[in-house]
Design an enzyme around this catalytic site. Structure first.
Site, short mmCIF file in Angstrom:
data_model
loop_
_atom_site.label_atom_id
_atom_site.label_comp_id
_atom_site.label_asym_id
_atom_site.label_seq_id
_atom_site.Cartn_x
_atom_site.Cartn_y
_atom_site.Cartn_z
N GLY A 100 0.78 -1.26 -0.07
CA GLY A 100 0.01 -0.09 0.00
C GLY A 100 0.83 1.34 0.00
N GLY A 153 2.52 7.61 -1.15
CA GLY A 153 3.34 8.57 -1.92
C GLY A 153 4.14 9.45 -0.60
N CYS A 187 -9.86 2.97 9.83
CA CYS A 187 -9.69 2.74 8.48
C CYS A 187 -8.87 1.67 8.20
CB CYS A 187 -8.84 4.11 8.19
SG CYS A 187 -8.16 4.35 6.57
N GLY A 191 3.48 0.84 5.42
CA GLY A 191 4.68 1.54 5.98
C GLY A 191 4.49 1.91 7.60
N CYS A 213 -6.99 11.23 8.48
CA CYS A 213 -6.64 10.67 7.07
C CYS A 213 -7.41 11.66 5.94
CB CYS A 213 -6.78 9.04 6.80
SG CYS A 213 -8.15 8.45 8.00
#
EC number: 2.8.1.13
Length: 373
Positions: A12, A15, A103, A127, A200
């Site tokens: 996942g 960016g 989430c 991460g 988020c």
């Protein structure tokens, strides 16, 4: 040396630097790596710039640098139905929700995991700063991340054994500073990108403004516990138990000249209770009730155990006794705790291992419910 080339890991990628280094490390370890960018929210800002578009460009740049294929998947509907509707319902009920816990449970380790399986994944990786360790029976234990200041097991506490069996956390043994160094050494496009903050889907936006777009605010009275009227509040949903700022009564002090805090809420009367002093007596409690109790590995239906717990992210652990009855639990504190907030997660630990947790429903002081909702 283990041949990882036949093991497919779908990462996942947000960016950001953490997920970029996650993909890099797995690639270096010889895995068959695929990057996936999740679009969970339509977040066009006031200038018409969609930050997701910028983030996806960073994912593409990093994936090209390390030589892995990458895709984008849209989970906006799943996110709205499974996370955002819950978030709004909690605020309507006078609680302070933790959308990151939901989430992870519903999107990053459910919708995303399901999607990764369609790509032929053996594992997914993110991460997050957490660790997974498999014992001789094949059970996976989730351990705190080595970087104490970054450990994210609190937000991962609702993950199931099935989800953990399919998950890798390549950053779990690293310090955040080491992750940045790895990114810089590899010349990754995201090496100097700052970490995202805030909830988020709200990101850097003004929280009050954001919430008022979805829930009508109802102004009401701000009172002390002994009945003094301290003015008007902007709407109960904007305040959380133990909050100091944003009350607008800084100049009105009692004899002790201490700062003011939110010490309670009465949803039925639309009253916000305030009091002076960080350890105001109304903020202290010695037990709580929680529901949605969930463990990361198999546990009995009914049992009592001692462990440590966190009642919010980044607070020190506290010693507790937990009485579990199905999906509910009573948690009794060894020492009184401040500002136990309905809607937040209570998370249980045995040393380094995160055992799971639940959602706080009510705090109690000497058996009496605290007026927090």
């Amino acid at each position: 040396m283990t041949d990882n080339s036949k093991i497919r890991v779908v990462v996942g990628m947000s960016g950001g630097v953490d997920s970029s280094v996650t993909a890099l490390l797995l690639k270096e370890q010889g895995y068959d790596v695929i990057g996936v960018f999740m679009k969970n929210w339509d977040d066009t800002d006031e200038f018409g710039v969609c930050t997701a578009t910028e983030d996806y460009k960073d994912v593409a740049a990093v994936a090209d640098q390390i030589g892995i294929p990458y895709y984008s998947v849209n989970f906006e509907k799943e996110y709205w139905d499974r996370v955002f509707e819950y978030f709004l319902a909690e605020y309507r009920a006078g609680r302070t929700p933790n959308p990151d816990v939901m989430c992870n449970k519903e999107i990053k380790f459910k919708a995303f995991l399901d999607y990764a399986m369609t790509l032929g994944a053996d594992y997914v990786a993110t991460g997050h700063y957490a660790q997974v360790k498999r014992d001789e029976n094949g059970t996976v234990h989730m351990l705190r991340g080595a970087d104490n200041g970054k450990d994210q097991t609190y937000f991962l506490s609702q993950l199931s054994q099935e989800q953990l069996q399919k998950t890798l956390f390549p950053l779990g043994h690293l310090q955040k500073s080491e992750v940045r160094e790895i990114a810089e050494r590899a010349g990754l496009a995201t090496a100097k990108k700052k970490d995202s903050t805030g909830i988020c889907f709200i990101g850097e936006k003004n929280f009050k403004q954001f919430l008022s777009q979805y829930l009508p605010a109802q102004k009401g009275r701000m009172m002390t516990i002994d009945g003094r009227d301290m003015g008007e509040h902007a709407g109960l949903m904007y305040y959380t138990i133990g909050q100091r700022g944003g009350l607008g009564i800084g100049g009105q002090h009692g004899g002790d000249n201490q700062p003011w805090f939110v010490v309670g809420k009465d949803l039925s009367q639309n009253i916000l209770y305030v009091g002076q002093g960080f350890y105001h007596e109304a903020l202290m409690s010695n037990s709580l009730d929680a529901s949605v109790i969930h463990f990361t590995r198999e546990m009995p239906e009914e049992f009592t155990f001692e462990c440590t717990a966190k009642f919010r992210y980044r607070q020190p652990d506290s010693q507790v006794t937990v009485h579990v009855r199905g999906d509910k639990a009573e948690v009794v504190f060894a020492e009184p705790q401040r500002a136990i907030t309905p809607g937040q997660a209570v998370v249980f630990y045995d040393g380094k291992e995160c055992l799971g947790g639940g959602m706080i429903d009510m705090a109690y002081k000497n058996g009496q419910p605290c007026q927090y909702i």
